[in-house]
Motif scaffolding. Structure first.
Motif, PDB file in Angstrom:
ATOM      1  N   MET A   1       0.850  -1.184   0.000  1.00  0.00           N
ATOM      2  CA  MET A   1       0.000   0.000   0.000  1.00  0.00           C
ATOM      3  C   MET A   1       0.897   1.250   0.000  1.00  0.00           C
ATOM      4  N   ALA A   2       0.848   2.019  -1.073  1.00  0.00           N
ATOM      5  CA  ALA A   2       1.706   3.191  -1.201  1.00  0.00           C
ATOM      6  C   ALA A   2       1.038   4.420  -0.589  1.00  0.00           C
ATOM      7  N   PHE A   3       1.861   5.326  -0.063  1.00  0.00           N
ATOM      8  CA  PHE A   3       1.341   6.563   0.502  1.00  0.00           C
ATOM      9  C   PHE A   3       0.622   7.394  -0.564  1.00  0.00           C
ATOM     10  N   SER A   4       0.983   7.220  -1.829  1.00  0.00           N
ATOM     11  CA  SER A   4       0.379   8.017  -2.900  1.00  0.00           C
ATOM     12  C   SER A   4      -0.928   7.427  -3.433  1.00  0.00           C
ATOM     13  N   ASP A   5      -1.338   6.264  -2.942  1.00  0.00           N
ATOM     14  CA  ASP A   5      -2.610   5.680  -3.352  1.00  0.00           C
ATOM     15  C   ASP A   5      -3.775   6.533  -2.831  1.00  0.00           C
ATOM     16  N   THR A   6      -4.886   6.554  -3.576  1.00  0.00           N
ATOM     17  CA  THR A   6      -6.050   7.341  -3.152  1.00  0.00           C
ATOM     18  C   THR A   6      -7.331   6.505  -3.219  1.00  0.00           C
ATOM     19  N   PRO A   7      -7.494   5.575  -2.290  1.00  0.00           N
ATOM     20  CA  PRO A   7      -8.774   4.855  -2.246  1.00  0.00           C
ATOM     21  C   PRO A   7      -9.890   5.815  -1.843  1.00  0.00           C
ATOM     22  N   THR A   8     -11.115   5.494  -2.219  1.00  0.00           N
ATOM     23  CA  THR A   8     -12.259   6.294  -1.770  1.00  0.00           C
ATOM     24  C   THR A   8     -12.450   6.069  -0.276  1.00  0.00           C
ATOM     25  N   LEU A   9     -12.606   7.158   0.467  1.00  0.00           N
ATOM     26  CA  LEU A   9     -12.803   7.123   1.918  1.00  0.00           C
ATOM     27  C   LEU A   9     -14.158   7.755   2.213  1.00  0.00           C
ATOM     28  N   SER A  10     -14.974   7.082   3.030  1.00  0.00           N
ATOM     29  CA  SER A  10     -16.354   7.546   3.216  1.00  0.00           C
ATOM     30  C   SER A  10     -16.737   7.730   4.676  1.00  0.00           C
ATOM     31  N   HIS A  11     -17.557   8.745   4.906  1.00  0.00           N
ATOM     32  CA  HIS A  11     -18.157   9.081   6.194  1.00  0.00           C
ATOM     33  C   HIS A  11     -19.584   9.526   5.892  1.00  0.00           C
ATOM     34  N   ASP A  12     -20.436   9.561   6.901  1.00  0.00           N
ATOM     35  CA  ASP A  12     -21.819   9.995   6.684  1.00  0.00           C
ATOM     36  C   ASP A  12     -21.910  11.398   6.078  1.00  0.00           C
ATOM     37  N   LEU A  13     -20.940  12.279   6.389  1.00  0.00           N
ATOM     38  CA  LEU A  13     -20.985  13.666   5.920  1.00  0.00           C
ATOM     39  C   LEU A  13     -20.206  13.909   4.633  1.00  0.00           C
ATOM     40  N   VAL A  14     -19.196  13.073   4.380  1.00  0.00           N
ATOM     41  CA  VAL A  14     -18.268  13.398   3.294  1.00  0.00           C
ATOM     42  C   VAL A  14     -17.696  12.142   2.676  1.00  0.00           C
ATOM     43  N   ARG A  15     -17.340  12.264   1.411  1.00  0.00           N
ATOM     44  CA  ARG A  15     -16.640  11.191   0.711  1.00  0.00           C
ATOM     45  C   ARG A  15     -15.395  11.796   0.084  1.00  0.00           C
ATOM     46  N   LEU A  16     -14.259  11.152   0.282  1.00  0.00           N
ATOM     47  CA  LEU A  16     -13.026  11.573  -0.374  1.00  0.00           C
ATOM     48  C   LEU A  16     -12.817  10.649  -1.556  1.00  0.00           C
ATOM     49  N   GLU A  17     -12.866  11.218  -2.760  1.00  0.00           N
ATOM     50  CA  GLU A  17     -12.729  10.453  -3.996  1.00  0.00           C
ATOM     51  C   GLU A  17     -11.391  10.779  -4.643  1.00  0.00           C
ATOM     52  N   PRO A  18     -10.783   9.817  -5.349  1.00  0.00           N
ATOM     53  CA  PRO A  18      -9.574  10.133  -6.097  1.00  0.00           C
ATOM     54  C   PRO A  18      -9.840  11.332  -7.011  1.00  0.00           C
ATOM     55  N   LEU A  19      -9.020  12.360  -6.897  1.00  0.00           N
ATOM     56  CA  LEU A  19      -9.199  13.574  -7.693  1.00  0.00           C
ATOM     57  C   LEU A  19      -9.152  13.241  -9.180  1.00  0.00           C
ATOM     58  N   ALA A  20     -10.054  13.865  -9.947  1.00  0.00           N
ATOM     59  CA  ALA A  20     -10.111  13.631 -11.391  1.00  0.00           C
ATOM     60  C   ALA A  20     -10.606  14.905 -12.074  1.00  0.00           C
ATOM     61  N   LEU A  21     -10.339  14.996 -13.366  1.00  0.00           N
ATOM     62  CA  LEU A  21     -10.823  16.142 -14.128  1.00  0.00           C
ATOM     63  C   LEU A  21     -12.350  16.225 -14.118  1.00  0.00           C
ATOM     64  N   ALA A  22     -13.019  15.114 -13.876  1.00  0.00           N
ATOM     65  CA  ALA A  22     -14.482  15.112 -13.795  1.00  0.00           C
ATOM     66  C   ALA A  22     -15.006  15.983 -12.649  1.00  0.00           C
ATOM     67  N   HIS A  23     -14.154  16.302 -11.671  1.00  0.00           N
ATOM     68  CA  HIS A  23     -14.560  17.147 -10.547  1.00  0.00           C
ATOM     69  C   HIS A  23     -14.455  18.637 -10.880  1.00  0.00           C
ATOM     70  N   HIS A  24     -13.911  18.974 -12.042  1.00  0.00           N
ATOM     71  CA  HIS A  24     -13.576  20.351 -12.399  1.00  0.00           C
ATOM     72  C   HIS A  24     -14.741  21.326 -12.203  1.00  0.00           C
ATOM     73  N   ASP A  25     -15.881  21.059 -12.798  1.00  0.00           N
ATOM     74  CA  ASP A  25     -16.982  22.028 -12.768  1.00  0.00           C
ATOM     75  C   ASP A  25     -17.505  22.260 -11.354  1.00  0.00           C
ATOM     76  N   ASP A  26     -17.655  21.183 -10.586  1.00  0.00           N
ATOM     77  CA  ASP A  26     -18.093  21.327  -9.191  1.00  0.00           C
ATOM     78  C   ASP A  26     -17.100  22.168  -8.393  1.00  0.00           C
ATOM     79  N   LEU A  27     -15.816  21.930  -8.598  1.00  0.00           N
ATOM     80  CA  LEU A  27     -14.789  22.657  -7.842  1.00  0.00           C
ATOM     81  C   LEU A  27     -14.787  24.134  -8.214  1.00  0.00           C
ATOM     82  N   CYS A  28     -14.969  24.432  -9.492  1.00  0.00           N
ATOM     83  CA  CYS A  28     -15.049  25.834  -9.917  1.00  0.00           C
ATOM     84  C   CYS A  28     -16.234  26.526  -9.255  1.00  0.00           C
TER      85      CYS A  28
END
Length: 197
Positions: A1-28
């Motif tokens: 398991m590498a420190f640079s890996d980005t598995p999806t991490l989930s909580h009732d309030l938030v989800r951490l997803e591997p960053l992708a260009l698909a997130h661009h519009d929401d982030l803007c």
């Protein structure tokens, strides 16, 4: 398991997803509320620079130097910010949680402590870190207070640590949580999240 890996991490309030260009519009959209990128003491990408920033973080991940996530609201399914593991030091079992920002509408909602709970749990319980650092600008009092509320202790100040694009110098405040401090910090985070319910 590498420190640079980005598995999806989930909580009732938030989800951490591997960053992708698909997130661009929401982030803007998230960064545009209150024009967060204009704060002089922090480095938040402006909407016109979002694609470049996503690509920069993904390039660093490809090199094994960063683990970038999109912060996604569990309630809306929309990306509302970014966070990373950076300054990865696998041989010494250390990393920094940083380059984090959340859209203004997420402030005070419990999303930040929930995201930090996920990141710290992975760092200490899965990756076996002995220390997790947080760094911020001396003048970013909101960030300094938020880091202290996580249970992190201030290690010191790196004076004139960075030259910023406008030519000013950044004094960097360094905080950390050590592995033996993690159980107490976890209880504090869980307690904050329970009182929100």
């Amino acid at each position: 398991m590498a420190f640079s890996d980005t598995p999806t991490l989930s909580h009732d309030l938030v989800r951490l997803e591997p960053l992708a260009l698909a997130h661009h519009d929401d982030l803007c959209e998230a960064v545009s509320v209150g024009e967060l990128w204009r704060a002089w003491y922090t480095s938040i990408p402006a909407p016109h620079a979002m694609e470049q920033e996503i690509e920069r973080r993904l390039s660093l991940q490809f090199e094994g130097l960063m683990a970038p996530w999109a912060v996604v609201s569990a309630a809306t399914g929309k990306a509302i910010g970014m966070t990373t593991y950076m300054n990865l030091d696998e041989s010494n079992r250390r990393l920094e949680i940083g380059s984090t920002w959340l859209g203004r509408e997420a402030h005070g909602t419990g999303i930040n402590p929930a995201a930090k709970l996920l990141l710290l749990t992975r760092a200490f319980d899965e990756l076996g870190c002995v220390a997790v650092e947080f760094r911020t600008h001396w003048h970013n009092h909101q960030s300094r207070a938020a880091i202290a509320r996580l249970g992190a202790k201030q290690d010191g100040v790196l004076r004139s640590h960075m030259l910023l694009p406008d030519g000013s110098r950044r004094d960097t405040v360094v905080f950390s949580i050590l592995d033996h401090e993690w159980p107490a910090a976890r209880k504090g985070l869980l307690g904050r999240l329970v009182t929100r319910g």
